[in-house]
Motif scaffolding. Structure first.
Motif, mmCIF file in Angstrom:
data_model
loop_
_atom_site.group_PDB
_atom_site.id
_atom_site.type_symbol
_atom_site.label_atom_id
_atom_site.label_comp_id
_atom_site.label_asym_id
_atom_site.label_seq_id
_atom_site.Cartn_x
_atom_site.Cartn_y
_atom_site.Cartn_z
ATOM 1 N N GLU A 1 0.845 -1.223 -0.019
ATOM 2 C CA GLU A 1 -0.247 0.066 0.131
ATOM 3 C C GLU A 1 0.912 1.291 -0.137
ATOM 4 O O GLU A 1 0.693 2.266 -0.713
ATOM 5 C CB GLU A 1 -0.892 0.084 1.217
ATOM 6 N N LEU B 1 2.074 2.531 -3.282
ATOM 7 C CA LEU B 1 1.150 3.018 -4.280
ATOM 8 C C LEU B 1 0.927 4.420 -4.110
ATOM 9 O O LEU B 1 0.057 5.003 -3.816
ATOM 10 C CB LEU B 1 -0.242 2.343 -3.970
ATOM 11 N N LEU C 1 -0.643 2.108 -11.629
ATOM 12 C CA LEU C 1 -1.651 0.932 -12.101
ATOM 13 C C LEU C 1 -0.941 -0.283 -12.139
ATOM 14 O O LEU C 1 -1.558 -1.419 -11.858
ATOM 15 C CB LEU C 1 -2.386 1.495 -13.478
ATOM 16 N N ARG D 1 1.863 -1.104 -10.687
ATOM 17 C CA ARG D 1 2.347 -1.388 -9.447
ATOM 18 C C ARG D 1 1.070 -2.124 -8.617
ATOM 19 O O ARG D 1 1.293 -3.195 -7.874
ATOM 20 C CB ARG D 1 2.960 -0.409 -8.546
ATOM 21 N N LEU D 2 -0.146 -1.646 -8.758
ATOM 22 C CA LEU D 2 -1.414 -2.173 -8.176
ATOM 23 C C LEU D 2 -1.648 -3.506 -8.742
ATOM 24 O O LEU D 2 -1.970 -4.461 -7.994
ATOM 25 C CB LEU D 2 -2.677 -1.208 -8.568
ATOM 26 N N SER E 1 0.827 -6.012 -7.411
ATOM 27 C CA SER E 1 0.449 -6.237 -5.803
ATOM 28 C C SER E 1 -0.701 -7.138 -5.673
ATOM 29 O O SER E 1 -0.773 -7.939 -4.749
ATOM 30 C CB SER E 1 -0.022 -4.972 -5.140
ATOM 31 N N VAL E 2 -1.982 -7.084 -6.421
ATOM 32 C CA VAL E 2 -2.990 -7.892 -6.464
ATOM 33 C C VAL E 2 -2.449 -9.122 -6.870
ATOM 34 O O VAL E 2 -3.082 -10.063 -6.081
ATOM 35 C CB VAL E 2 -3.985 -7.345 -7.367
ATOM 36 N N LEU F 1 -13.027 -0.417 -7.150
ATOM 37 C CA LEU F 1 -12.120 0.747 -6.930
ATOM 38 C C LEU F 1 -12.853 1.925 -6.556
ATOM 39 O O LEU F 1 -13.569 2.414 -7.340
ATOM 40 C CB LEU F 1 -11.099 0.919 -7.891
ATOM 41 N N VAL G 1 -11.150 -3.867 -10.134
ATOM 42 C CA VAL G 1 -9.727 -4.916 -10.376
ATOM 43 C C VAL G 1 -10.233 -6.338 -10.533
ATOM 44 O O VAL G 1 -11.115 -6.802 -9.682
ATOM 45 C CB VAL G 1 -8.875 -4.789 -8.883
ATOM 46 N N ILE H 1 -6.259 -2.790 0.171
ATOM 47 C CA ILE H 1 -5.273 -2.240 -0.754
ATOM 48 C C ILE H 1 -5.909 -1.676 -2.012
ATOM 49 O O ILE H 1 -5.702 -0.600 -2.597
ATOM 50 C CB ILE H 1 -4.235 -3.344 -1.281
ATOM 51 N N SER H 2 -7.210 -2.010 -2.389
ATOM 52 C CA SER H 2 -8.177 -1.388 -3.393
ATOM 53 C C SER H 2 -8.496 -0.408 -3.037
ATOM 54 O O SER H 2 -8.677 0.628 -3.762
ATOM 55 C CB SER H 2 -9.026 -2.228 -3.865
ATOM 56 N N ALA I 1 -5.865 2.177 -3.071
ATOM 57 C CA ALA I 1 -5.628 2.578 -4.683
ATOM 58 C C ALA I 1 -6.519 3.308 -5.258
ATOM 59 O O ALA I 1 -6.268 4.366 -6.128
ATOM 60 C CB ALA I 1 -5.440 1.302 -5.172
#
Length: 342
Positions: free
Chosen positions: A122, A125, A135, A137-138, A141-142, A227, A237, A259-260, A263
């Motif tokens: 997190e 981000l 995006l 990196r997100l 991460s997911v 999101l 996502v 985390i979303s 984000a």
């Protein structure tokens, strides 16, 4: 010996419980249950799971509407249950697996480490990365946190239309193909209901099981998480797995929702920053400002960006679906145009 009980829900994350073989547990949908299973096929007090203090377990039905079965046979007032072993709660599958004390400690440590990892991701981000890098990196991460094989991010643009903003393991020609509509169904649910949609067995899902992408692509488990910002949903996502038995758990979804949520705010700030930076450059170029005036303009707009970030309202997610020429049709058309142009 303790055991792990995993209940595989069809449209929600798998529920995982650690149970002690020296105790009795009531499984049911009601608030008074020891192990809560939120599904209409499960009665309020559905079944009783009990250990004998050794390696043995028993499962008994408590007069439920849809019954409890082991190996397809109704258990009635009680039946032995092997660990590892499977049983059914009104058609909802559950698995009991033995755990040693060492296993319990290791799993607790893994859960803690996963939360620590998610917090660190997190922090990475950062809107200052720029929208594209943020995006990517997100998405990474997911996939790392969920163990999924592939995924993509949809974002609403300034016109309200959704578009693919980032993808890993999914090519544009796949997204543009009609066969990918199995994933679209989950995305539509997440947007319409503004909640995480998790399918533990896509092949058995009423809405998704017959879609070509599920059958031909071998999708077994998938999730779609909105999101969000303070102003509403700005995108979704999506991630999936093709490994048999690889269901997403409630811990997976809890971590990914956290985390979303972070984000969504980071994406909003990155968008505002990009828009204001573009506006400053456009004004400076159009009117040919002196260097010191241009610098002052950029400084003033940077301050305005900081103030506007808290009040910026992104466009709402658009409705429609692949069958009505709606948002997915526009995504497909855009992807097809890029392929031809390329």
């Amino acid at each position: 010996m303790p055991a792990r009980l995993t209940v595989f829900l069809p449209d929600r994350p798998a529920r995982c419980f650690v149970v002690d073989d020296g105790k009795d547990y009531v499984i049911g949908r009601g608030g008074g249950s020891d192990l809560a299973v939120d599904d209409d096929r499960v009665s309020r007090r559905h079944a009783r799971l009990a250990g004998d203090g050794g390696d043995g377990w028993r499962i008994a039905d408590l007069g439920s509407k849809n019954g409890t079965a082991v190996d397809g046979r109704p258990v009635g007032d009680g039946a032995p249950l092997r660990a590892p072993g499977w049983f059914s709660l009104g058609g909802i599958l559950a698995r009991l697996e033995p755990l040693s004390d060492q296993d319990v400690r290791r799993e607790s440590a893994i859960r803690l480490e996963r939360w620590r990892t998610s917090i660190e991701l997190e922090r990475q981000l950062d809107p200052s990365l720029g929208l594209d890098q943020l995006l990517r990196r997100l998405m990474d991460s997911v996939l790392r946190l969920s163990g999924a094989e592939r995924g993509f991010i949809l974002l609403a643009g300034s016109d309200g239309d959704l578009a693919v903003a980032a993808a890993v393991g999914v090519a544009e020609d796949e997204l543009a193909a009609a066969e990918f509509s199995g994933s679209v169904g989950a995305v539509e649910r997440a947007l319409a209901e503004e909640r995480a949609v998790v399918v533990g067995d896509a092949a058995a899902d009423v809405d998704l099981g017959g879609r070509p992408s599920v059958v031909e692509g071998g999708i077994r488990a998938l999730l779609a998480i909105p999101l969000r910002t303070f102003a509403g949903v700005i995108g979704v996502v999506y991630a999936d797995r093709r490994e048999a038995g690889a269901a997403f758990t409630d811990l997976d979804v809890e971590i990914l929702e956290a985390i979303s949520s972070h984000a969504g705010l980071a994406v909003t700030v990155a968008r505002v920053h990009a828009e204001l930076a573009g506006l400053a450059a456009g004004i400076e170029s159009a009117v040919r400002l002196p260097a010191d005036t241009g610098e002052r303009l950029r400084t003033d707009l940077a301050r305005a960006w900081e103030r506007a970030a808290g009040a910026y309202r992104p466009p709402p997610a658009a409705g429609g679906g692949p069958g009505d020429g709606g948002w997915w049709g526009r995504i497909v058309a855009a992807a097809s145009h890029r392929q031809v142009a390329g």
